[in-house]
Design an enzyme around this catalytic site. Structure first.
Site, PDB file in Angstrom:
ATOM      1  CB  ILE A 149      69.811 -13.394  67.438  1.00  0.00           C
ATOM      2  CG1 ILE A 149      69.977 -12.911  68.882  1.00  0.00           C
ATOM      3  CG2 ILE A 149      68.542 -12.811  66.822  1.00  0.00           C
ATOM      4  CD1 ILE A 149      70.189 -11.420  69.006  1.00  0.00           C
ATOM      5  CG  LEU A 196      78.023 -15.172  62.979  1.00  0.00           C
ATOM      6  CD1 LEU A 196      77.188 -14.486  64.050  1.00  0.00           C
ATOM      7  CD2 LEU A 196      78.142 -16.662  63.308  1.00  0.00           C
ATOM      8  N   GLY A 255      73.836 -18.124  58.630  1.00  0.00           N
ATOM      9  CA  GLY A 255      73.701 -16.675  58.779  1.00  0.00           C
ATOM     10  C   GLY A 255      72.905 -16.312  60.016  1.00  0.00           C
ATOM     11  CB  SER A 256      72.807 -16.328  62.964  1.00  0.00           C
ATOM     12  OG  SER A 256      74.149 -16.795  63.003  1.00  0.00           O
ATOM     13  NE  ARG A 257      71.983  -8.388  66.983  1.00  0.00           N
ATOM     14  CZ  ARG A 257      71.323  -7.245  67.045  1.00  0.00           C
ATOM     15  NH1 ARG A 257      70.547  -6.876  66.052  1.00  0.00           N
ATOM     16  NH2 ARG A 257      71.445  -6.471  68.113  1.00  0.00           N
TER      17      ARG A 257
END
Length: 228
Positions: A142, A85, A172-174
């Protein structure tokens, strides 16, 4: 709209009012107004059509699929799909399946770039395991380079529905999804997905546990590392 966005925007609106009261400067006023608009947009939470087909596993997040691979875990082989993301994506997470939450595990860690493979082990994260009735589906929130807060709104014992809102990761991430190895992927690396509505994979009905399918040019890669 996630209420955090309203809080940020309200605080910045107060700052804007004070700046105008004491300076009457349009240039200074523009900064908090632009930031307030950004937060209202960032924390958007659009409604999504939820697929209803049997065995369908939907994306828990908006973003781009960056990895698709079969891995070995302590519970056996699993298909893992990773979604990155960026700051412009909707950051609300949704349950990939209907079921009962079996476990929620928070793990402290770092904040390296979520695009890097090592982030799945090194970064701060929350693992959620869902009993979908005969099989388990797990997803990981994450943290990334900018993401500094993971919000998980479910706990063990909660009943969740497919596509239900279950938390968010800020800035922002995963998000990773682990599913049975016999799940049939419906997307490929590079596909842009939408949380709660994009179908990631489908489980064969009445399928018996089996080894991971042989790899081909059109199927996910196989990772040799053991992942918990």
């Amino acid at each position: 709209m996630v209420r955090d966005g309203l809080f940020y925007a309200f605080g910045l609106a107060i700052v804007a009012a004070l700046l105008w009261l004491f300076t009457h400067s349009l240039a200074l006023l523009a900064v908090p107004i632009v930031l307030a608009c950004f937060f209202l947009w960032f924390f958007r939470d659009p409604n999504r059509p939820i697929p209803t087909g049997p065995g369908e596993i939907v994306s828990p997040a908006d973003g781009v699929v960056t990895a698709s691979e079969w891995i070995e875990t302590s519970a056996g082989p699993r298909l893992r799909l990773s979604i990155f993301l960026n700051v412009f994506d909707v950051h609300v997470n949704r349950s990939p399946v209907a079921g009962t939450v079996k476990a929620v595990e928070y793990r402290r860690g770092g904040f390296i770039n979520a695009m890097k493979p090592e982030s799945v082990l090194a970064n701060e994260q929350t693992l959620v395991v869902i009993d979908a009735g005969g099989y388990d589906i797990s997803y990981k929130q994450i943290a990334g380079l900018l993401a500094r807060r993971i919000v998980c709104t479910v706990k063990p014992g909660d009943r969740v529905e497919r596509g239900q809102r279950v938390g968010m990761i800020k800035f922002g991430s995963r998000t990773d999804v682990l599913m049975p190895a016999d799940a049939v992927p419906k997307i490929k690396v590079g596909t842009r997905v939408r949380g709660g509505s994009s179908i990631l994979a489908v489980l064969p009905q009445a399928a018996q546990p089996q080894a991971a399918p042989a790899q081909s040019a059109d199927t996910p890669s196989r990772a040799a590392t053991l992942v918990s």
